[in-house]
Design an enzyme around this catalytic site. Structure first.
Site, PDB file in Angstrom:
ATOM      1  N   GLY A  11       0.923  -0.931  -0.030  1.00  0.00           N
ATOM      2  CA  GLY A  11      -0.155   0.114  -0.141  1.00  0.00           C
ATOM      3  C   GLY A  11       0.857   1.441  -0.132  1.00  0.00           C
ATOM      4  CG  MET A  16      -2.819   5.398   6.601  1.00  0.00           C
ATOM      5  SD  MET A  16      -2.198   6.533   8.019  1.00  0.00           S
ATOM      6  CE  MET A  16      -1.488   5.427   9.071  1.00  0.00           C
ATOM      7  CG  ASP A  37      -0.149   1.013  -3.924  1.00  0.00           C
ATOM      8  OD1 ASP A  37      -1.115   0.708  -4.756  1.00  0.00           O
ATOM      9  OD2 ASP A  37      -0.165   1.454  -2.843  1.00  0.00           O
ATOM     10  CG  HIS A 145     -12.319   8.366   9.907  1.00  0.00           C
ATOM     11  ND1 HIS A 145     -12.930   7.968  11.113  1.00  0.00           N
ATOM     12  CD2 HIS A 145     -10.876   7.684  10.142  1.00  0.00           C
ATOM     13  CE1 HIS A 145     -11.979   7.524  12.020  1.00  0.00           C
ATOM     14  NE2 HIS A 145     -10.901   7.414  11.150  1.00  0.00           N
ATOM     15  CG  HIS A 146      -9.826  10.693   5.141  1.00  0.00           C
ATOM     16  ND1 HIS A 146     -10.058   9.789   4.067  1.00  0.00           N
ATOM     17  CD2 HIS A 146      -9.173   9.652   6.151  1.00  0.00           C
ATOM     18  CE1 HIS A 146      -9.600   8.618   4.248  1.00  0.00           C
ATOM     19  NE2 HIS A 146      -9.045   8.559   5.351  1.00  0.00           N
ATOM     20  CE  LYS A 149     -12.321   4.357   8.545  1.00  0.00           C
ATOM     21  NZ  LYS A 149     -11.170   3.699   8.285  1.00  0.00           N
TER      22      LYS A 149
HETATM   23  P1  NAD Z   1      -5.467   4.525   0.745  1.00  0.00           P
HETATM   24  O1  NAD Z   1      -6.459   4.284  -0.227  1.00  0.00           O
HETATM   25  O2  NAD Z   1      -5.009   6.095   0.659  1.00  0.00           O
HETATM   26  O3  NAD Z   1      -4.327   3.581   0.540  1.00  0.00           O
HETATM   27  C1  NAD Z   1      -4.272   2.272   0.203  1.00  0.00           C
HETATM   28  C2  NAD Z   1      -3.673   1.784  -0.937  1.00  0.00           C
HETATM   29  O4  NAD Z   1      -3.540   0.294  -0.805  1.00  0.00           O
HETATM   30  C3  NAD Z   1      -3.669   2.276  -1.979  1.00  0.00           C
HETATM   31  O5  NAD Z   1      -2.576   2.812  -2.650  1.00  0.00           O
HETATM   32  C4  NAD Z   1      -3.960   1.216  -3.116  1.00  0.00           C
HETATM   33  O6  NAD Z   1      -3.713   1.244  -4.326  1.00  0.00           O
HETATM   34  C5  NAD Z   1      -3.312  -0.077  -2.293  1.00  0.00           C
HETATM   35  N1  NAD Z   1      -3.667  -1.301  -2.585  1.00  0.00           N
HETATM   36  C6  NAD Z   1      -5.027  -1.642  -2.554  1.00  0.00           C
HETATM   37  N2  NAD Z   1      -5.101  -3.105  -2.953  1.00  0.00           N
HETATM   38  C7  NAD Z   1      -3.942  -3.664  -2.953  1.00  0.00           C
HETATM   39  C8  NAD Z   1      -3.460  -4.814  -3.271  1.00  0.00           C
HETATM   40  N3  NAD Z   1      -4.127  -5.859  -3.328  1.00  0.00           N
HETATM   41  N4  NAD Z   1      -2.088  -4.732  -3.256  1.00  0.00           N
HETATM   42  C9  NAD Z   1      -1.221  -3.604  -3.034  1.00  0.00           C
HETATM   43  N5  NAD Z   1      -1.599  -2.413  -2.955  1.00  0.00           N
HETATM   44  C10 NAD Z   1      -3.036  -2.284  -2.725  1.00  0.00           C
HETATM   45  O7  NAD Z   1      -5.769   4.548   2.075  1.00  0.00           O
HETATM   46  P2  NAD Z   1      -5.252   5.017   3.417  1.00  0.00           P
HETATM   47  O8  NAD Z   1      -6.026   6.181   3.958  1.00  0.00           O
HETATM   48  O9  NAD Z   1      -3.615   4.798   3.259  1.00  0.00           O
HETATM   49  O10 NAD Z   1      -5.687   3.745   4.461  1.00  0.00           O
HETATM   50  C11 NAD Z   1      -5.064   2.481   4.300  1.00  0.00           C
HETATM   51  C12 NAD Z   1      -5.982   1.590   5.501  1.00  0.00           C
HETATM   52  O11 NAD Z   1      -5.450   1.939   6.575  1.00  0.00           O
HETATM   53  C13 NAD Z   1      -7.431   1.642   5.512  1.00  0.00           C
HETATM   54  O12 NAD Z   1      -7.802   0.349   5.796  1.00  0.00           O
HETATM   55  C14 NAD Z   1      -7.479   2.660   6.911  1.00  0.00           C
HETATM   56  O13 NAD Z   1      -8.732   2.355   7.351  1.00  0.00           O
HETATM   57  C15 NAD Z   1      -6.366   2.191   7.647  1.00  0.00           C
HETATM   58  N6  NAD Z   1      -5.914   3.172   8.569  1.00  0.00           N
HETATM   59  C16 NAD Z   1      -5.252   2.588   9.800  1.00  0.00           C
HETATM   60  C17 NAD Z   1      -4.777   3.456  10.569  1.00  0.00           C
HETATM   61  C18 NAD Z   1      -4.222   2.684  12.105  1.00  0.00           C
HETATM   62  O14 NAD Z   1      -3.728   3.393  12.777  1.00  0.00           O
HETATM   63  N7  NAD Z   1      -4.225   1.393  12.007  1.00  0.00           N
HETATM   64  C19 NAD Z   1      -4.520   4.752  10.408  1.00  0.00           C
HETATM   65  C20 NAD Z   1      -5.241   5.293   9.145  1.00  0.00           C
HETATM   66  C21 NAD Z   1      -5.702   4.527   8.434  1.00  0.00           C
END
Ligand code: NAD
Length: 255
Positions: A11, A16, A37, A145-146, A149
């Site tokens: 990702g 994140m 990614d 949240h933004h 999400k």
């Molecule tokens: P985002 O959409 O900006 O990023 C997700 C990324 O994952 C994208 O770049 C997408 O292309 C990639 N992706 C999707 N499927 C994939 C795959 N099969 N293989 C490789 N890459 C893949 O989202 P975000 O805002 O970065 O959030 C990501 C996750 O983190 C969400 O589930 C969110 O709820 C979670 N989150 C967790 C915390 C924490 O503290 N645990 C904090 C913020 C967000």
């Protein structure tokens, strides 16, 4: 001399994931060696090419892989990491209890930590809500949240409700008999605790836990104003995951 921990990020092009790449690249004792990614494949982060295939993680001999993607993707990635003997630090949210059980079964040879929230303030918010639960008979959770999400409610809201439900079973019934607008009372979480999800341009991640009893309310609020708030927790998890056998939920035990 302590060995440098080789870290991969899945990702890596996301909000994140890209912040995690920056944090890992800057952290003492960690080295960013792989990035995956499905978008931005072929691009680069801190001199590491973003690959589209998980194979890049094995080729780079990752010790630890950090996953911030979507639950659907992580359901494939995590068993693959377990099969290849790599530790997983997972921030992705939206998992069911069955998913968590399947990760527990998969990670026998390497370790996995799944945390709905890596921010210290949010960890404390969940702990305080759990401590407060037995003293109040009504409680509701509002998460903000933004507007990009994908899952609702947030993993943090669900984790908070689960912990509050485990800490007290003595909750007042919902008095609502007529919901004029369907959903106006929010979603019904564990022990009937209502969860309200707000999606808003300009926000990152916030949560309020509101508890009430006769003549008083307690509001516990946490705001992540910037994604860097999650990074100390992610870096700590990368450093400690090697000594946490099996599946660990949350970062409480690391603090
Ligand atoms: P985002 O959409 O900006 O990023 C997700 C990324 O994952 C994208 O770049 C997408 O292309 C990639 N992706 C999707 N499927 C994939 C795959 N099969 N293989 C490789 N890459 C893949 O989202 P975000 O805002 O970065 O959030 C990501 C996750 O983190 C969400 O589930 C969110 O709820 C979670 N989150 C967790 C915390 C924490 O503290 N645990 C904090 C913020 C967000």
């Amino acid at each position: 001399m302590t060995r440098v921990i080789r870290v991969g990020v899945v990702g890596a092009a996301g909000r994140m994931g890209s912040t995690v790449c920056d944090a890992v690249a800057e952290a003492d004792g960690l080295e960013l060696v792989a990035a995956v990614d499905v978008v931005s494949a072929g691009g680069a982060t801190h001199g590491v090419t973003i690959a589209s295939d998980l194979k890049a993680l094995a080729d780079a001999k990752c010790d630890v892989v950090v996953d911030f993607t979507v639950a659907d993707a992580a359901r494939t990635t995590l068993p693959w990491l377990a099969l290849h003997g790599m530790h997983a630090v997972v921030g992705t949210t939206g998992f069911s209890a069955d998913d968590i059980d399947s990760f527990r079964r998969a990670f026998t040879g390497s370790n996995c930590l799944v945390a709905a929230n890596f921010a210290i303030g949010a960890v404390l918010m969940m702990r305080f809500a759990e401590q407060a639960a037995p003293w109040f008979e009504t409680a509701e959770i509002i998460e903000f949240h933004h507007n990009a999400k994908a899952d609702a409610p947030s993993g943090t809201a669900l984790a908070t409700a689960r912990r509050m439900a485990a800490a007290s079973s003595d909750w007042a019934p919902d008095p609502t008999t007529h919901e004029v607008v369907p959903g106006a009372r929010g979603g019904e979480g564990p022990a009937g605790i209502r969860i309200h999800g707000v999606r808003m341009v300009g926000m990152t991640a916030s949560q309020e836990v509101v508890l009430g009893t006769a003549g008083q309310t307690l509001v516990i609020r946490h705001d992540s104003n910037d994604r860097v708030s999650f990074m100390p927790g992610v870096v700590l998890a990368c450093r400690k995951i090697g000594s946490l056998p099996g599946l660990t939920l949350g970062i409480d035990s690391l603090l």
